[in-house]
Design an enzyme around this catalytic site. Structure first.
Site, mmCIF file in Angstrom:
data_model
loop_
_atom_site.group_PDB
_atom_site.id
_atom_site.type_symbol
_atom_site.label_atom_id
_atom_site.label_comp_id
_atom_site.label_asym_id
_atom_site.label_seq_id
_atom_site.Cartn_x
_atom_site.Cartn_y
_atom_site.Cartn_z
ATOM 1 C CG ASP A 182 18.035 31.910 -14.652
ATOM 2 O OD1 ASP A 182 17.673 32.652 -13.672
ATOM 3 O OD2 ASP A 182 18.433 30.731 -14.258
ATOM 4 C CE LYS A 216 19.826 28.171 -12.151
ATOM 5 N NZ LYS A 216 20.394 29.468 -12.868
HETATM 6 P P1 NDP Z 1 28.251 26.719 -15.449
HETATM 7 O O1 NDP Z 1 29.294 26.062 -14.385
HETATM 8 O O2 NDP Z 1 27.338 25.908 -15.978
HETATM 9 O O3 NDP Z 1 29.411 27.175 -16.768
HETATM 10 C C1 NDP Z 1 30.623 27.893 -16.436
HETATM 11 C C2 NDP Z 1 31.007 28.332 -17.865
HETATM 12 O O4 NDP Z 1 32.090 29.195 -17.346
HETATM 13 C C3 NDP Z 1 31.709 27.312 -18.690
HETATM 14 O O5 NDP Z 1 31.662 27.813 -19.843
HETATM 15 C C4 NDP Z 1 33.206 27.339 -18.553
HETATM 16 O O6 NDP Z 1 34.030 26.791 -19.424
HETATM 17 C C5 NDP Z 1 33.317 29.012 -17.976
HETATM 18 N N1 NDP Z 1 34.522 29.195 -17.176
HETATM 19 C C6 NDP Z 1 34.752 28.978 -15.788
HETATM 20 N N2 NDP Z 1 35.778 29.471 -15.289
HETATM 21 C C7 NDP Z 1 36.382 30.071 -16.390
HETATM 22 C C8 NDP Z 1 37.564 30.834 -16.570
HETATM 23 N N3 NDP Z 1 38.261 31.005 -15.498
HETATM 24 N N4 NDP Z 1 37.931 31.125 -17.972
HETATM 25 C C9 NDP Z 1 37.001 30.877 -18.945
HETATM 26 N N5 NDP Z 1 35.801 30.235 -18.798
HETATM 27 C C10 NDP Z 1 35.621 29.748 -17.798
HETATM 28 O O7 NDP Z 1 28.124 28.063 -14.958
HETATM 29 P P2 NDP Z 1 26.525 28.860 -15.166
HETATM 30 O O8 NDP Z 1 26.302 28.863 -16.547
HETATM 31 O O9 NDP Z 1 25.464 28.102 -14.067
HETATM 32 O O10 NDP Z 1 26.867 30.328 -14.594
HETATM 33 C C11 NDP Z 1 27.772 31.141 -15.248
HETATM 34 C C12 NDP Z 1 27.600 32.511 -14.571
HETATM 35 O O11 NDP Z 1 26.325 32.871 -14.718
HETATM 36 C C13 NDP Z 1 27.912 32.616 -13.098
HETATM 37 O O12 NDP Z 1 28.919 33.492 -12.958
HETATM 38 C C14 NDP Z 1 26.822 32.818 -12.415
HETATM 39 O O13 NDP Z 1 27.031 33.600 -11.241
HETATM 40 C C15 NDP Z 1 25.926 33.594 -13.370
HETATM 41 N N6 NDP Z 1 24.638 33.734 -13.352
HETATM 42 C C16 NDP Z 1 24.040 35.238 -13.221
HETATM 43 C C17 NDP Z 1 22.645 35.277 -13.117
HETATM 44 C C18 NDP Z 1 21.950 36.462 -12.843
HETATM 45 O O14 NDP Z 1 20.715 36.453 -12.462
HETATM 46 N N7 NDP Z 1 22.635 37.528 -13.000
HETATM 47 C C19 NDP Z 1 21.629 33.780 -13.134
HETATM 48 C C20 NDP Z 1 22.397 32.769 -13.271
HETATM 49 C C21 NDP Z 1 23.714 32.622 -13.387
HETATM 50 P P3 NDP Z 1 34.379 25.313 -19.456
HETATM 51 O O15 NDP Z 1 33.457 24.748 -20.254
HETATM 52 O O16 NDP Z 1 35.715 25.344 -20.225
HETATM 53 O O17 NDP Z 1 34.766 24.923 -18.109
#
Ligand code: NDP
Length: 265
Positions: free
Chosen positions: A101, A65
Protein backbone atom coordinates in the site's frame (compact mmCIF):
# COMPACT_ATOMS: atom_id res chain seq x y z
CA UNK A 1 3.36 -27.15 -12.84
CA UNK A 2 -0.02 -26.99 -11.12
CA UNK A 3 -1.98 -23.79 -11.42
CA UNK A 4 -1.20 -21.41 -8.53
CA UNK A 5 -4.10 -20.01 -6.52
CA UNK A 6 -4.29 -16.51 -5.06
CA UNK A 7 -7.05 -14.62 -3.25
CA UNK A 8 -8.05 -11.46 -1.46
CA UNK A 9 -9.07 -11.87 2.19
CA UNK A 10 -11.25 -9.23 3.79
CA UNK A 11 -14.66 -8.46 5.16
CA UNK A 12 -16.38 -7.24 3.06
CA UNK A 13 -14.67 -8.32 -0.18
CA UNK A 14 -17.53 -8.40 -2.66
CA UNK A 15 -16.65 -4.91 -3.97
CA UNK A 16 -12.93 -5.62 -4.45
CA UNK A 17 -11.32 -4.98 -7.84
CA UNK A 18 -8.29 -7.13 -6.97
CA UNK A 19 -9.55 -10.41 -8.57
CA UNK A 20 -10.14 -8.65 -11.88
CA UNK A 21 -6.81 -6.77 -11.70
CA UNK A 22 -4.77 -9.90 -11.01
CA UNK A 23 -6.66 -12.29 -13.30
CA UNK A 24 -6.32 -9.89 -16.25
CA UNK A 25 -2.58 -9.71 -15.53
CA UNK A 26 -2.13 -13.50 -15.17
CA UNK A 27 -4.00 -13.99 -18.41
CA UNK A 28 -2.22 -11.22 -20.29
CA UNK A 29 1.23 -12.36 -19.22
CA UNK A 30 0.47 -16.07 -19.75
CA UNK A 31 1.08 -16.97 -16.09
CA UNK A 32 -0.79 -20.11 -15.02
CA UNK A 33 -2.66 -18.86 -11.96
CA UNK A 34 -6.08 -17.82 -10.73
CA UNK A 35 -7.18 -15.19 -8.16
CA UNK A 36 -10.39 -15.42 -6.09
CA UNK A 37 -12.05 -13.52 -3.26
CA UNK A 38 -12.63 -14.89 0.25
CA UNK A 39 -14.72 -13.26 2.96
CA UNK A 40 -12.73 -13.94 6.12
CA UNK A 41 -14.90 -13.37 9.16
CA UNK A 42 -12.35 -14.12 11.88
CA UNK A 43 -8.86 -12.69 11.32
CA UNK A 44 -7.35 -15.26 13.69
CA UNK A 45 -8.26 -17.95 11.14
CA UNK A 46 -6.16 -16.31 8.42
CA UNK A 47 -3.25 -18.77 8.48
CA UNK A 48 -5.43 -21.92 8.74
CA UNK A 49 -7.65 -20.68 5.95
CA UNK A 50 -4.66 -19.85 3.75
CA UNK A 51 -3.29 -23.39 3.99
CA UNK A 52 -6.63 -25.21 3.87
CA UNK A 53 -7.45 -23.45 0.58
CA UNK A 54 -4.04 -24.42 -0.85
CA UNK A 55 -3.13 -20.84 -1.73
CA UNK A 56 0.17 -19.49 -3.04
CA UNK A 57 -0.47 -15.89 -2.05
CA UNK A 58 -3.06 -13.40 -0.80
CA UNK A 59 -3.84 -9.74 -0.52
CA UNK A 60 -5.42 -8.63 2.71
CA UNK A 61 -7.85 -5.76 3.07
CA UNK A 62 -9.91 -4.22 5.89
CA UNK A 63 -10.08 -5.30 8.70
CA UNK A 64 -7.34 -7.96 8.68
CA UNK A 65 -4.03 -6.19 7.92
CA UNK A 66 -2.84 -6.51 11.52
CA UNK A 67 -3.88 -10.17 11.70
CA UNK A 68 -1.96 -10.71 8.46
CA UNK A 69 1.10 -9.15 10.08
CA UNK A 70 0.80 -11.58 13.00
CA UNK A 71 0.30 -14.62 10.74
CA UNK A 72 3.61 -14.22 8.87
CA UNK A 73 6.74 -16.27 9.52
CA UNK A 74 8.99 -13.72 7.82
CA UNK A 75 8.41 -9.99 7.38
CA UNK A 76 9.86 -7.56 4.91
CA UNK A 77 11.66 -4.80 6.94
CA UNK A 78 9.14 -2.10 5.97
CA UNK A 79 6.09 -4.27 6.86
CA UNK A 80 7.82 -5.05 10.15
CA UNK A 81 8.31 -1.36 10.87
CA UNK A 82 4.71 -0.29 10.13
CA UNK A 83 3.00 -3.35 11.60
CA UNK A 84 0.64 -3.87 8.64
CA UNK A 85 0.74 -6.51 5.88
CA UNK A 86 -1.43 -6.43 2.75
CA UNK A 87 0.43 -9.08 0.71
CA UNK A 88 1.48 -12.60 1.74
CA UNK A 89 3.36 -15.15 -0.36
CA UNK A 90 3.95 -18.79 0.60
CA UNK A 91 7.44 -20.19 -0.01
CA UNK A 92 8.32 -23.72 1.13
CA UNK A 93 5.57 -23.76 3.76
CA UNK A 94 6.45 -20.35 5.24
CA UNK A 95 4.40 -17.16 4.95
CA UNK A 96 6.29 -14.03 3.83
CA UNK A 97 4.59 -10.68 4.48
CA UNK A 98 4.88 -7.36 2.63
CA UNK A 99 3.21 -3.96 2.60
CA UNK A 100 2.57 -2.70 -0.93
CA UNK A 101 0.00 0.00 0.00
CA UNK A 102 2.70 2.46 1.03
CA UNK A 103 5.01 2.18 -2.01
CA UNK A 104 1.87 2.21 -4.20
CA UNK A 105 0.77 5.45 -2.58
CA UNK A 106 4.25 6.97 -2.87
CA UNK A 107 4.30 6.27 -6.60
CA UNK A 108 0.75 7.63 -6.99
CA UNK A 109 1.72 11.04 -5.60
CA UNK A 110 5.06 11.22 -7.43
CA UNK A 111 3.43 13.17 -10.28
CA UNK A 112 3.16 16.22 -8.02
CA UNK A 113 6.35 18.28 -8.17
CA UNK A 114 8.14 20.26 -5.45
CA UNK A 115 6.19 18.77 -2.57
CA UNK A 116 7.82 19.10 0.83
CA UNK A 117 4.99 19.37 3.37
CA UNK A 118 1.95 17.09 3.52
CA UNK A 119 -1.18 17.28 5.67
CA UNK A 120 -2.89 13.94 6.36
CA UNK A 121 -6.58 14.13 7.25
CA UNK A 122 -6.99 10.93 9.28
CA UNK A 123 -4.70 8.69 11.29
CA UNK A 124 -5.94 5.12 10.69
CA UNK A 125 -4.17 2.05 9.33
CA UNK A 126 -3.55 3.42 5.85
CA UNK A 127 -2.11 6.64 7.26
CA UNK A 128 0.23 4.54 9.38
CA UNK A 129 2.14 2.90 6.53
CA UNK A 130 1.94 5.86 4.12
CA UNK A 131 3.12 8.45 6.68
CA UNK A 132 6.10 6.26 7.44
CA UNK A 133 7.20 5.85 3.82
CA UNK A 134 6.69 9.55 3.09
CA UNK A 135 8.85 10.51 6.05
CA UNK A 136 11.54 8.03 4.91
CA UNK A 137 11.46 9.81 1.54
CA UNK A 138 12.02 13.22 3.14
CA UNK A 139 8.49 14.65 3.22
CA UNK A 140 7.32 16.42 6.37
CA UNK A 141 4.00 14.82 7.36
CA UNK A 142 1.51 16.45 9.75
CA UNK A 143 -1.58 14.55 10.90
CA UNK A 144 -4.99 16.02 11.67
CA UNK A 145 -7.54 13.58 13.10
CA UNK A 146 -11.11 13.84 14.33
CA UNK A 147 -10.30 12.24 17.69
CA UNK A 148 -7.27 11.97 19.93
CA UNK A 149 -6.94 8.17 20.37
CA UNK A 150 -5.37 7.18 17.05
CA UNK A 151 -2.87 10.07 17.21
CA UNK A 152 -1.05 8.59 20.20
CA UNK A 153 1.27 6.31 18.23
CA UNK A 154 2.14 9.11 15.78
CA UNK A 155 3.03 11.42 18.68
CA UNK A 156 5.29 8.69 20.03
CA UNK A 157 6.91 8.52 16.58
CA UNK A 158 7.45 12.30 16.73
CA UNK A 159 5.00 13.32 14.03
CA UNK A 160 3.28 16.70 14.43
CA UNK A 161 -0.37 15.90 15.25
CA UNK A 162 -3.58 17.86 15.79
CA UNK A 163 -7.24 17.31 16.45
CA UNK A 164 -9.89 19.66 15.08
CA UNK A 165 -9.85 21.54 18.41
CA UNK A 166 -6.19 22.52 18.52
CA UNK A 167 -5.35 22.73 14.79
CA UNK A 168 -3.43 25.79 13.62
CA UNK A 169 -3.61 26.22 9.83
CA UNK A 170 -0.27 26.48 8.02
CA UNK A 171 0.81 26.07 4.42
CA UNK A 172 0.87 22.42 3.26
CA UNK A 173 1.91 21.53 -0.29
CA UNK A 174 -0.41 18.47 -0.41
CA UNK A 175 -3.61 17.86 1.54
CA UNK A 176 -4.63 14.20 1.58
CA UNK A 177 -7.85 12.55 2.72
CA UNK A 178 -6.74 9.37 4.51
CA UNK A 179 -10.12 8.84 6.21
CA UNK A 180 -13.15 6.87 5.10
CA UNK A 181 -15.26 10.08 5.18
CA UNK A 182 -17.04 10.28 1.84
CA UNK A 183 -16.73 6.55 1.13
CA UNK A 184 -20.31 5.63 1.97
CA UNK A 185 -21.64 9.01 3.07
CA UNK A 186 -21.40 12.66 2.07
CA UNK A 187 -19.23 13.86 4.92
CA UNK A 188 -16.03 15.89 4.72
CA UNK A 189 -12.96 14.53 6.54
CA UNK A 190 -12.65 17.71 8.64
CA UNK A 191 -14.81 20.78 9.36
CA UNK A 192 -15.26 22.93 6.25
CA UNK A 193 -13.66 25.99 7.92
CA UNK A 194 -10.46 24.01 8.45
CA UNK A 195 -10.43 22.71 4.88
CA UNK A 196 -11.14 26.20 3.54
CA UNK A 197 -8.07 27.41 5.43
CA UNK A 198 -5.62 24.78 4.12
CA UNK A 199 -6.82 23.91 0.60
CA UNK A 200 -6.22 27.38 -0.95
CA UNK A 201 -2.54 27.21 0.10
CA UNK A 202 -2.01 23.67 -1.24
CA UNK A 203 -0.51 22.74 -4.62
CA UNK A 204 -2.88 19.75 -4.95
CA UNK A 205 -5.38 17.58 -3.05
CA UNK A 206 -5.45 13.78 -3.00
CA UNK A 207 -8.00 11.24 -1.78
CA UNK A 208 -7.28 7.57 -1.07
CA UNK A 209 -10.92 6.70 -1.78
CA UNK A 210 -11.43 5.56 -5.36
CA UNK A 211 -14.29 5.09 -7.77
CA UNK A 212 -16.19 8.23 -6.78
CA UNK A 213 -15.68 11.95 -6.42
CA UNK A 214 -15.78 12.53 -2.66
CA UNK A 215 -17.07 15.74 -1.05
CA UNK A 216 -13.40 16.48 -0.21
CA UNK A 217 -12.33 16.34 -3.86
CA UNK A 218 -15.39 18.36 -4.89
CA UNK A 219 -14.38 21.06 -2.42
CA UNK A 220 -10.78 20.99 -3.70
CA UNK A 221 -12.09 21.51 -7.25
CA UNK A 222 -14.16 24.48 -6.08
CA UNK A 223 -10.83 25.93 -4.93
CA UNK A 224 -9.42 25.20 -8.44
CA UNK A 225 -6.86 22.73 -7.17
CA UNK A 226 -5.47 19.75 -9.10
CA UNK A 227 -6.97 16.56 -7.60
CA UNK A 228 -6.32 12.83 -7.66
CA UNK A 229 -8.38 9.95 -6.27
CA UNK A 230 -7.17 6.57 -4.93
CA UNK A 231 -7.30 4.62 -8.22
CA UNK A 232 -3.59 4.86 -8.98
CA UNK A 233 -2.74 3.85 -5.42
CA UNK A 234 -4.93 0.77 -5.86
CA UNK A 235 -3.36 -0.02 -9.24
CA UNK A 236 0.23 0.44 -8.04
CA UNK A 237 -0.17 -1.54 -4.81
CA UNK A 238 -1.63 -4.32 -7.01
CA UNK A 239 1.28 -4.26 -9.46
CA UNK A 240 3.84 -4.41 -6.64
CA UNK A 241 1.90 -7.31 -5.04
CA UNK A 242 1.85 -9.09 -8.43
CA UNK A 243 5.65 -8.75 -8.60
CA UNK A 244 5.89 -10.61 -5.28
CA UNK A 245 3.27 -13.21 -6.32
CA UNK A 246 5.23 -14.07 -9.46
CA UNK A 247 8.66 -13.88 -7.79
CA UNK A 248 9.67 -10.85 -9.88
CA UNK A 249 9.43 -12.68 -13.22
CA UNK A 250 7.75 -9.62 -14.71
CA UNK A 251 8.70 -5.95 -14.59
CA UNK A 252 6.36 -3.23 -13.30
CA UNK A 253 5.95 -1.78 -16.81
CA UNK A 254 5.07 -5.19 -18.26
CA UNK A 255 2.32 -5.78 -15.69
CA UNK A 256 0.81 -2.28 -15.75
CA UNK A 257 -1.03 -2.36 -19.11
CA UNK A 258 -2.84 -5.60 -18.19
CA UNK A 259 -3.74 -4.60 -14.65
CA UNK A 260 -4.89 -1.18 -15.87
CA UNK A 261 -7.58 -2.84 -17.98
CA UNK A 262 -9.51 -3.56 -14.75
CA UNK A 263 -10.12 0.17 -14.46
CA UNK A 264 -11.74 0.60 -17.87
CA UNK A 265 -13.96 -2.49 -17.91
P1 NDP B 1 -9.22 3.06 9.48
O1 NDP B 1 -10.53 2.52 9.92
O2 NDP B 1 -7.96 2.46 10.00
O3 NDP B 1 -9.17 4.66 9.88
C1 NDP B 1 -10.23 5.51 9.56
C2 NDP B 1 -9.81 6.97 9.75
O4 NDP B 1 -10.85 7.78 9.22
C3 NDP B 1 -9.64 7.41 11.19
O5 NDP B 1 -8.61 8.37 11.26
C4 NDP B 1 -11.00 8.01 11.53
O6 NDP B 1 -10.96 8.98 12.58
C5 NDP B 1 -11.31 8.70 10.22
N1 NDP B 1 -12.73 8.92 9.95
C6 NDP B 1 -13.68 7.99 9.64
N2 NDP B 1 -14.85 8.59 9.38
C7 NDP B 1 -14.65 9.94 9.54
C8 NDP B 1 -15.48 11.08 9.41
N3 NDP B 1 -16.77 10.97 9.07
N4 NDP B 1 -14.94 12.30 9.63
C9 NDP B 1 -13.64 12.43 9.96
N5 NDP B 1 -12.79 11.38 10.10
C10 NDP B 1 -13.30 10.15 9.90
O7 NDP B 1 -9.26 3.09 7.90
P2 NDP B 1 -8.09 2.82 6.86
O8 NDP B 1 -6.92 3.68 7.22
O9 NDP B 1 -7.88 1.37 6.71
O10 NDP B 1 -8.75 3.34 5.50
C11 NDP B 1 -8.90 4.72 5.25
C12 NDP B 1 -9.35 4.93 3.81
O11 NDP B 1 -8.32 4.49 2.92
C13 NDP B 1 -10.61 4.14 3.43
O12 NDP B 1 -11.49 5.03 2.79
C14 NDP B 1 -10.09 3.10 2.46
O13 NDP B 1 -11.06 2.77 1.49
C15 NDP B 1 -8.91 3.82 1.83
N6 NDP B 1 -7.89 2.92 1.22
C16 NDP B 1 -7.59 3.04 -0.11
C17 NDP B 1 -6.64 2.24 -0.71
C18 NDP B 1 -6.35 2.39 -2.17
O14 NDP B 1 -5.66 1.50 -2.72
N7 NDP B 1 -6.80 3.41 -2.83
C19 NDP B 1 -5.88 1.23 0.07
C20 NDP B 1 -6.24 1.19 1.47
C21 NDP B 1 -7.22 2.02 2.01
P3 NDP B 1 -11.15 8.57 14.15
O15 NDP B 1 -9.79 8.12 14.63
O16 NDP B 1 -11.60 9.83 14.79
O17 NDP B 1 -12.17 7.48 14.18
Amino acid sequence: MAKELFAIFGNPVSHSKSPLMHNLSFQGLGYDACYARYQLLDGKQLKNTFFSLGLKGINITVPHKEHAYNACDELDPFAQKVGAVNTIVEKEGKLYGYNTDAPGFLKAISEFQNIKTVLFLGAGGTAQSTSSILRDEGYKVTLLNRSEGRLERYKNDEFETYTFDDFIAKKYDLVINMTSAGLEDDSLPAPKEILDSVIPQAKACVDVIYGKETPFLKLAKLHNKPTKDGSDMLLYQGIIAFEYFTDHKFKFDEIEPYMKKAFIL
